[in-house]
Design a protein around this motif. Structure first.
Motif, PDB file in Angstrom:
ATOM      1  N   PRO A  65     -21.021  30.401  72.219  1.00  0.00           N
ATOM      2  CA  PRO A  65     -19.783  31.174  72.305  1.00  0.00           C
ATOM      3  C   PRO A  65     -18.837  30.491  73.293  1.00  0.00           C
ATOM      4  CG  PRO A  65     -21.632  32.331  73.341  1.00  0.00           C
ATOM      5  CD  PRO A  65     -22.198  31.146  72.640  1.00  0.00           C
ATOM      6  N   PRO A  66     -17.533  30.458  72.970  1.00  0.00           N
ATOM      7  CA  PRO A  66     -16.592  29.733  73.840  1.00  0.00           C
ATOM      8  C   PRO A  66     -16.604  30.290  75.253  1.00  0.00           C
ATOM      9  CG  PRO A  66     -15.442  31.091  72.219  1.00  0.00           C
ATOM     10  CD  PRO A  66     -16.884  31.109  71.847  1.00  0.00           C
ATOM     11  N   LYS A  67     -16.551  29.356  76.190  1.00  0.00           N
ATOM     12  CA  LYS A  67     -16.549  29.787  77.587  1.00  0.00           C
ATOM     13  C   LYS A  67     -15.202  30.385  77.942  1.00  0.00           C
ATOM     14  CE  LYS A  67     -18.014  25.965  79.368  1.00  0.00           C
ATOM     15  NZ  LYS A  67     -18.251  24.915  80.344  1.00  0.00           N
ATOM     16  N   LYS A  68     -15.241  31.245  78.915  1.00  0.00           N
ATOM     17  CA  LYS A  68     -13.962  31.759  79.416  1.00  0.00           C
ATOM     18  C   LYS A  68     -13.188  30.612  80.052  1.00  0.00           C
ATOM     19  CE  LYS A  68     -13.573  36.461  79.634  1.00  0.00           C
ATOM     20  NZ  LYS A  68     -12.400  37.232  79.831  1.00  0.00           N
ATOM     21  N   LEU A  69     -11.893  30.622  79.881  1.00  0.00           N
ATOM     22  CA  LEU A  69     -11.113  29.483  80.335  1.00  0.00           C
ATOM     23  C   LEU A  69     -11.156  29.288  81.841  1.00  0.00           C
ATOM     24  CD1 LEU A  69      -7.992  29.367  78.077  1.00  0.00           C
ATOM     25  CD2 LEU A  69      -9.978  27.874  78.141  1.00  0.00           C
ATOM     26  N   THR A  70     -10.886  30.329  82.560  1.00  0.00           N
ATOM     27  CA  THR A  70     -10.959  30.207  84.017  1.00  0.00           C
ATOM     28  C   THR A  70     -11.986  31.219  84.497  1.00  0.00           C
ATOM     29  OG1 THR A  70      -9.047  31.648  84.055  1.00  0.00           O
ATOM     30  CG2 THR A  70      -8.661  29.341  84.520  1.00  0.00           C
ATOM     31  N   PRO A  71     -13.229  30.792  84.509  1.00  0.00           N
ATOM     32  CA  PRO A  71     -14.306  31.725  84.789  1.00  0.00           C
ATOM     33  C   PRO A  71     -14.197  32.338  86.180  1.00  0.00           C
ATOM     34  CG  PRO A  71     -15.117  29.473  84.771  1.00  0.00           C
ATOM     35  CD  PRO A  71     -13.701  29.425  84.338  1.00  0.00           C
TER      36      PRO A  71
ATOM     37  N   PHE B  65     -22.848  13.546  74.886  1.00  0.00           N
ATOM     38  CA  PHE B  65     -22.200  14.751  75.380  1.00  0.00           C
ATOM     39  C   PHE B  65     -22.983  15.445  76.459  1.00  0.00           C
ATOM     40  CE2 PHE B  65     -24.555  16.918  72.123  1.00  0.00           C
ATOM     41  CZ  PHE B  65     -24.262  16.297  70.921  1.00  0.00           C
ATOM     42  N   GLU B  66     -22.242  16.255  77.208  1.00  0.00           N
ATOM     43  CA  GLU B  66     -22.807  16.740  78.459  1.00  0.00           C
ATOM     44  C   GLU B  66     -23.614  18.004  78.303  1.00  0.00           C
ATOM     45  OE1 GLU B  66     -19.488  16.755  81.345  1.00  0.00           O
ATOM     46  OE2 GLU B  66     -18.943  14.952  80.227  1.00  0.00           O
ATOM     47  N   GLU B  67     -23.338  18.759  77.219  1.00  0.00           N
ATOM     48  CA  GLU B  67     -23.999  20.048  77.152  1.00  0.00           C
ATOM     49  C   GLU B  67     -25.031  20.126  76.052  1.00  0.00           C
ATOM     50  OE1 GLU B  67     -22.260  23.973  77.624  1.00  0.00           O
ATOM     51  OE2 GLU B  67     -20.440  22.880  78.222  1.00  0.00           O
ATOM     52  N   ALA B  68     -26.210  20.622  76.404  1.00  0.00           N
ATOM     53  CA  ALA B  68     -27.229  20.876  75.401  1.00  0.00           C
ATOM     54  C   ALA B  68     -26.861  22.157  74.666  1.00  0.00           C
ATOM     55  CB  ALA B  68     -28.579  21.032  76.073  1.00  0.00           C
ATOM     56  N   GLY B  69     -27.403  22.325  73.465  1.00  0.00           N
ATOM     57  CA  GLY B  69     -27.153  23.579  72.772  1.00  0.00           C
ATOM     58  C   GLY B  69     -27.127  23.390  71.269  1.00  0.00           C
ATOM     59  N   PRO B  70     -26.854  24.459  70.554  1.00  0.00           N
ATOM     60  CA  PRO B  70     -26.786  24.364  69.093  1.00  0.00           C
ATOM     61  C   PRO B  70     -25.439  23.778  68.655  1.00  0.00           C
ATOM     62  CG  PRO B  70     -26.408  26.632  69.805  1.00  0.00           C
ATOM     63  CD  PRO B  70     -26.675  25.840  71.044  1.00  0.00           C
ATOM     64  N   TYR B  71     -25.505  22.858  67.732  1.00  0.00           N
ATOM     65  CA  TYR B  71     -24.292  22.210  67.225  1.00  0.00           C
ATOM     66  C   TYR B  71     -24.295  22.248  65.692  1.00  0.00           C
ATOM     67  CZ  TYR B  71     -23.134  20.179  71.779  1.00  0.00           C
ATOM     68  OH  TYR B  71     -22.781  19.995  73.090  1.00  0.00           O
ATOM     69  N   GLN B  72     -23.143  22.447  65.124  1.00  0.00           N
ATOM     70  CA  GLN B  72     -22.947  22.273  63.688  1.00  0.00           C
ATOM     71  C   GLN B  72     -22.486  20.814  63.512  1.00  0.00           C
ATOM     72  OE1 GLN B  72     -22.981  24.425  60.898  1.00  0.00           O
ATOM     73  NE2 GLN B  72     -22.389  22.592  59.717  1.00  0.00           N
TER      74      GLN B  72
END
Lengths: 433, 870
Positions: free
Chosen positions: B184-190, B90-97
């Motif tokens: 936190p979910p990204k905004k859809l159309t930033p 996957f492309e994004e680093a970060g915390p995952y459950q």
């Protein structure tokens, strides 16, 4: 076509091989077509058209001499054994209309030969084609008005509808060619199926009549296609019903293999056999067949002729190269040979004192003369058969520069019983006798 | 008319942005209109994971119960100490459950779960007396880096009660593993949607004022002695002239707006001068349209066989299509296409119709044969009335077909309506059966015919049914007979819009609109809800229309936009008969047993899956120009990435012809991504022994820009079929073509077409990247588009991305033409302008294109059919 074993079974399997068939079909002809409705004297004249796409190598096609006793050119050599019943025509042209694809126009408009100012909305000079004009007359007596076949071996859908059809009922109304021999077989000979459809036809016909009231002008013409087709199919059903017992006696078996696996020559011969059967049994008197569609830049395997798949269209553009030209000429000759084989088969079928071939106008041609130039002048044209004694054979007729091929088509139409002195852009009938 | 550049946006661009080459490219990947719903994001099916160890295989689990995700799991057996290894990217680093589910059974072992070398869980005992799923195993919250995650299951021991598998082994089974991002979910159309400013029009432009510009830049070739392209700007010398020769005006306008004229080697106008000229001719077009706004009438058309199959399937609630359709490229195992989920799966298992022969010959309903395929219109689709005729043969086929569907021995089990439509209670009298039949037929007729059912229509069919019932005394067979009639009726097979009393501009009736919508978005008849909306008359109100369209594009049935529209738009069928030379391009072929297969046909699905992912996740259509991801099989990935693909042909002998797993890949280079640089496109636009820049250029011009080049002229010189023969002379194919086009009449067209093909010269005839030609000659892939220079394919993509209005307009035109079932005309231009403007404002969001089309003037209105003026 092979007759498996006369003594054991009369069943005829369509395989495309074998030189000729000699089945006792004549009794059917005599019993049916020639009896009640028409004068009994002579077998009917029938017309068929054999199309080769992408033009031919001009140099090796045209014989040097004209008239009787001309020397067959290298490409036309396969006609040697039937030359007595074949006539050759050169210097016949069609006027090209700029702005549409040259190959699509070559095929779609070959038999329409419409004048350049008679453009269909799609931009093609496309009117009712010769075979359909003849069918309006000749189809009055037969189960099927006409038969349209294409030995299109390609499984992609690369090209538009204009490349794979030479028969048109009129502007934008294609008489779509059938390319699956099994489907053709079932259409012609699966008699019981036809009868089942009659009651459904009544229902939908009534509905179409009611629908007609809501439509605009163009749409009404579209719905006319529907009505025309309903009428044609109804007539077919009726006529086939009349002929059912006789056809059942033929005890035919459908083509043995699916078209996808047929060799190139088998494919053409199987289709040719079906066409001959339909003409011979008087199920129809008009047929067209394309040996393959126009252009279609996809590679094609021609078994026994070339090791690798070839691109016919591409080759025509490369004929400046001698090796390519030699190959191309081989392919032209292959097509002529397929034609010659069908001609022989027709000549082996007796109809009273004559043969089927004698009662045929079997025209070989292409709507484009040479693929590299995309021109429609001096179109390759050969006619086998005498049209019931109306066409003199064993000669080469070279017309005056600028003679429209529509003149020849006019003569054919007249022999086929169409009462007209004009066809498309014709300037007068060509004298064929 | 197929060609309409977006002049408004173009002018805006001239006014605001200027010609800056260094302009930043907007990242269209930030556009996502639909977010993944529920539990789908980050779910990886065990059976679809890359298999990096021996003995890993898939096992279908449907027979053991409904619980297994995807109805399958990943199965493996080994000895103690052995491991299953796989990777997840996957492309994004970060915390995952992280959580997963495994399978338990009598011969299953005990394992440790290891991620990136770290043991996360030990002694997971998979023994059970019956075959069942474990509860969800929670591996906790983990901080993960971007890139490949190494996942390992190590078989450590076994439960004493477990019996071994094949004497020495124990089994492990993985249903799925899920990595749920805790960011936190990204905004859809930033990026904020930019307002498109009203354009500033110069009002005082007149021909008289600009005549000097025409004189100095155009007249030399287009007036007086020379009249190239038969355009004579001396003959037409006033405004009225341009208004009455609108075809010429259109051509002049396009040539100026797209910087196609004057030719490169002639004197060029300044930006301001070009802008003035463009505006002037645009004003002429606008003025012409003010008094010539009548739409080109749509010709009543019949269904093509793809639509017919869908329509029958939906009407009779069949479990699948009516007949096998070779024209459907993708077969799903199981269906992955679910727009409502908002998430296109990271892995999909699909069958490829071109590869899998059995998928074409597959039997569905015995005795049912489809009618012949309808070929596409030139530069169009196979849904135009002009081309879709009804010949006697067609009518025969349809009558036969409609009957054969309901009488097929397989039919009763294939329809879900057997009990509710075809059977009557045993005790019912004939009179009761008649009433029952009538009650059932009315709603069926309404949906089948997409119209209000008048008494006379109803009676015709009900009477037919009742007569059959009197005759046969069988409810089932009478119902089947009348339904065969319905399926052959002109009201079913034609898409009818009532036009007899229609004026020049007439709003479609609600039923007609319902049919347009359903055939556009589903290639089928309306469903019950849409019919209900039409019946109530609400459908023609803007809010209801929007609601219905939004609902429809969340229905899996809109996969037809990929199967039917995209396939034809991209002309992908041409790949089927592409024959790269066997000796030179051995990678294209594979051997299985003693048979040869075209491995390369796998590539056909890549552009379609990209298209589908854009639909499902509602991304920007600009990803079709350039994307950072693509869907490929493992073999295809090697095909693109490795110098010697398939590790010296190892894989070539083993690929599965029945189905393949396509995985989402992030692309490492901008040479890849988008549709033009996929192997499928590049292969089908090549000949067996070389590339064909002309065909490639024509493909780009037609597909990406909707500017199909005119048909080739009468005399076409062809060049050598093998690029090695050309290179032996020390020439590249580009130089060879140039040599051939010395003739000016060739050059004027080919100067426009070929550069787009030259840009793709860095890919060989099967779409693999090459740094130079095989002879060592350098590749020149530079060119010019919209008056801007590019040096290679990335440069070309940049221009298309920096000036997105061109592709957006072309795409909208293609889709609108498909939606209307007709060719576009000049009078559609204002509508296309508007669609393009709004699509541009939404950065090409797919749903915007669809919504804007469905509310556009040509889509909502019909026009009468006066004879076209001669």
């Amino acid at each position: 076509m092979i007759l498996k074993n006369k003594t054991i079974s009369r069943r005829t399997v369509l395989r495309g091989f074998g030189a000729a068939m000699a089945l006792p079909f004549l009794e059917i002809m005599e019993k049916h077509g020639l009896s009640a409705k028409e004068p009994q004297s002579k077998p009917p004249v029938r017309a068929a058209f054999f199309y080769i796409p992408n033009g031919v190598v001009q140099k090796t096609w045209h014989p040097a001499e004209t008239g009787k006793g001309y020397q067959l050119s290298p490409t036309l050599k396969p006609l040697e054994s039937v030359r007595k019943k074949v006539s050759l025509y050169t210097k016949l042209d069609r006027i090209k209309v700029a702005g549409t694809d040259g190959h699509a126009q070559a095929g779609a408009c070959w038999l329409s030969s419409a004048a350049p100012d008679e453009l269909s909305p799609a931009g093609y000079p496309l009117k009712k084609t010769l075979d359909q004009i003849i069918a309006s007359e000749a189809g009055k007596h037969t189960a099927f008005r006409s038969l349209e076949l294409s030995c299109n071996p390609y499984e992609d859908n690369r090209e538009s509808v204009y490349f794979d059809n030479i028969s048109w009922y009129g502007h934008g109304h294609v008489a779509r060619s059938m390319r699956d021999p099994n489907e053709v077989f079932n259409r012609l000979f699966a008699t019981k199926e036809h009868a089942d459809h009659a009651s459904v036809l009544d229902l939908v016909k009534d509905d179409a009549k009611a629908l007609n009231k809501d439509l605009g002008k163009i749409d009404r013409r579209k719905l006319d296609e529907y009505f025309d087709s309903v009428r044609t199919v109804e007539r077919q059903i009726e006529r086939i019903k009349e002929r059912q017992t006789e056809l059942d006696k033929l005890d035919l078996e459908a083509p043995a293999q699916p078209w996808q696996v047929l060799r190139r020559d088998e494919f053409i011969q199987v289709m040719g056999d079906l066409m001959i059967l339909a003409l011979q049994t008087d199920l129809t008197r008009v047929a067209t067949m394309m040996t393959s569609p126009e252009r279609w830049g996809s590679p094609l395997k021609v078994h026994g002729l070339f090791e690798k798949p070839i691109q016919h269209h591409g080759m025509t553009h490369n004929q400046g190269n001698e090796r390519v030209r030699t190959d191309l000429q081989k392919l032209d000759q292959f097509h002529v040979e397929q034609f010659a084989r069908l001609v022989k088969k027709m000549d082996a079928i007796q109809e009273g004192d004559s043969t089927l071939l004698d009662n045929m106008i079997f025209t070989l041609g292409s709507g484009i003369s040479a693929g590299d130039l995309h021109v429609y002048t001096d179109l390759p044209t050969v006619i086998a058969g005498t049209g019931g004694g109306k066409i003199s054979t064993d000669h080469h007729l070279k017309s005056k520069e600028g003679t429209p091929i529509a003149n020849l088509f006019l003569s054919i139409a007249q022999i086929m019983g169409v009462k007209t002195d004009r066809f498309a852009d014709s300037t007068g009938a060509l004298n064929l006798s | 008319m197929t060609v309409m550049p977006n002049y408004k946006a173009f002018i805006l661009f001239l006014l605001c942005a200027g010609f800056s080459q260094a302009q930043e490219v907007f990242d269209y990947h930030t556009i996502r209109g639909r977010e993944a719903k529920g539990s789908l994001e980050g779910l990886y099916e065990g059976e679809l994971l890359p298999r990096k160890s021996k003995n890993m295989r898939e096992q279908g689990m449907r027979h053991y119960g409904p619980g297994w995700s995807g109805n399958s799991h990943l199965l493996w057996h080994g000895e103690f100490g052995d491991s299953i290894k796989t990777t997840i990217h996957f492309e994004e680093a970060g915390p995952y459950q992280v959580e997963l589910r495994m399978t338990k059974a009598g011969d299953y072992g005990v394992c440790s779960i290891i991620l990136n070398g770290k043991v996360l869980k030990e002694k997971v005992d998979l023994y059970s007396t019956k075959v069942e799923l474990t509860p969800v195993i929670n591996l906790g919250k983990l901080d993960l880096k971007a890139g490949d995650q190494q996942l390992e299951f190590k078989l450590t021991e076994s439960n004493p009660k477990a019996r071994p598998f094949r004497k020495n082994f124990y089994i492990l089974g993985l249903d799925y593993i899920k990595f749920k991002s805790l960011k936190p979910p990204k905004k859809l159309t930033p990026k904020k949607i930019e307002k498109v400013e009203p354009e500033v029009l110069q009002k005082d432009l007149t021909l008289e004022k600009l005549q000097p510009l025409l004189n100095s830049y155009c007249i030399n070739c287009h007036g007086g002695e020379k009249t190239k392209g038969r355009i004579n700007l001396k003959e037409i010398h006033n405004k009225q002239g341009f208004l009455s020769n609108i075809k010429v005006t259109e051509k002049v306008y396009h040539a100026l707006a797209l910087s196609e004229m004057p030719p490169e080697d002639e004197k060029q106008p300044t930006t301001a001068e070009r802008q003035q000229l463009t505006q002037l001719f645009r004003q002429y077009l606008d003025e012409h349209l003010k008094s010539n706004s009548q739409l080109k009438p749509t010709v009543m058309r019949r269904l093509n066989r793809y639509e017919y199959s869908n329509a029958v399937k939906d009407l009779l609630d069949l479990k699948g299509p009516v007949y096998p359709l070779p024209e459907i490229a993708i077969r799903a195992f199981p269906n992955y296409f679910n727009p409502a989920s908002g998430k296109f799966p990271d892995s999909v298992r699909v069958g490829n119709r071109a590869l899998g022969k059995n998928q074409v010959e597959q039997k569905i309903l015995r005795g049912v044969v489809p009618f012949a395929i309808d070929l596409q219109a030139e530069h169009g689709f196979n849904n135009r009335g002009e081309e879709l005729s009804i010949s006697p043969i067609f009518l025969e086929s349809i009558v036969k077909l409609s009957r054969s569907i309901v009488t097929s021995p397989d039919f009763n089990n294939y329809t879900r309506l057997y009990n509710s439509l075809f059977t009557a209670p045993k005790e019912a009298s004939i009179e009761e059966q008649k009433t029952l039949g009538e009650k059932r037929l009315l709603p069926l007729l309404e949906r089948a015919f997409r119209q209000r059912i008048t008494d006379s229509i109803a009676n015709r069919y009900i009477n037919f049914f009742q007569r059959e019932l009197d005759r046969t005394k069988s409810f089932e067979s009478s119902m089947k007979s009348v339904i065969a009639g319905i399926l052959a009726s002109p009201r079913f097979i034609y898409i009818v819009e009532s036009k007899r009393e229609a004026s020049e501009k007439e709003l479609l009736s609600p039923y007609e609109l319902a049919a347009r919508l359903s055939f556009f978005l589903w290639s089928s008849i309306p469903d019950k809800e849409l019919i209900k909306s039409a019946r109530s008359g609400r459908l023609t109100t803007p809010s209801e229309l929007k609601k219905q369209v939004e609902r429809m594009i969340e229905d899996p049935k809109c996969q037809s936009l990929s199967q039917n529209f995209a396939r034809q738009w991209l002309r992908l069928d041409q790949l089927i008969t592409a024959v790269p030379d066997f000796d030179r391009f051995q990678t294209y072929y594979a051997r299985i047993g003693c048979e040869q297969w075209k491995f390369g046909l796998q590539t056909m699905l890549e552009p379609l899956l990209l298209f589908e992912s854009i639909m499902v996740e509602d991304r920007s259509i600009m990803l079709l120009v350039d994307s950072k991801y693509s869907y490929r099989t493992d073999e295809m990935e090697s095909w693109y990435q490795d110098k010697v693909p398939f590790k010296n042909k190892g894989n070539r002998n083993r690929f599965n012809t029945f189905n393949q797993v396509f995985r989402k890949r992030s692309l490492s280079s901008r040479r890849e991504g988008g549709i033009a640089t996929t192997a499928a496109t590049l292969t089908m636009t090549s000949s067996p022994l070389r590339t064909s820049p002309i065909i490639r250029g024509a493909w780009v011009a037609t597909v990406l820009l909707n500017r199909p080049p005119p048909p080739p002229p009468d005399v076409v010189p062809e060049i050598e079929a093998d690029d090695r023969k050309i290179e032996e002379k020390g020439l590249t194919i580009r130089e060879r073509l140039k040599e051939h086009q010395e003739n000016q009449s060739c050059a004027s067209c080919h100067d426009k077409i070929d550069p787009l093909g030259f840009a793709l010269e860095s890919y060989d005839a099967v779409g693999r990247w090459r740094d130079q030609y095989s002879s060592g000659l350098k590749i020149d892939s530079s060119g010019k588009l919209f008056g801007k220079d590019f040096k290679d394919v990335i440069g070309l993509k940049n221009i298309l991305l920096q000036e997105p209005q061109y592709f957006m307009r072309a795409f909208s035109e293609h889709l609108l033409s498909y939606a209307l079932g007709r060719e576009l005309a000049l009078s559609d231009k204002p509508a296309v302008d508007l669609i393009t403007k709004r699509v541009l404002a939404e950065h090409g969001k797919f749903s915007t294109v669809v919504l804007e089309i469905t509310k556009s003037y040509p889509f909502l209105y019909k026009t009468n059919q006066q004879e076209p003026e001669k």
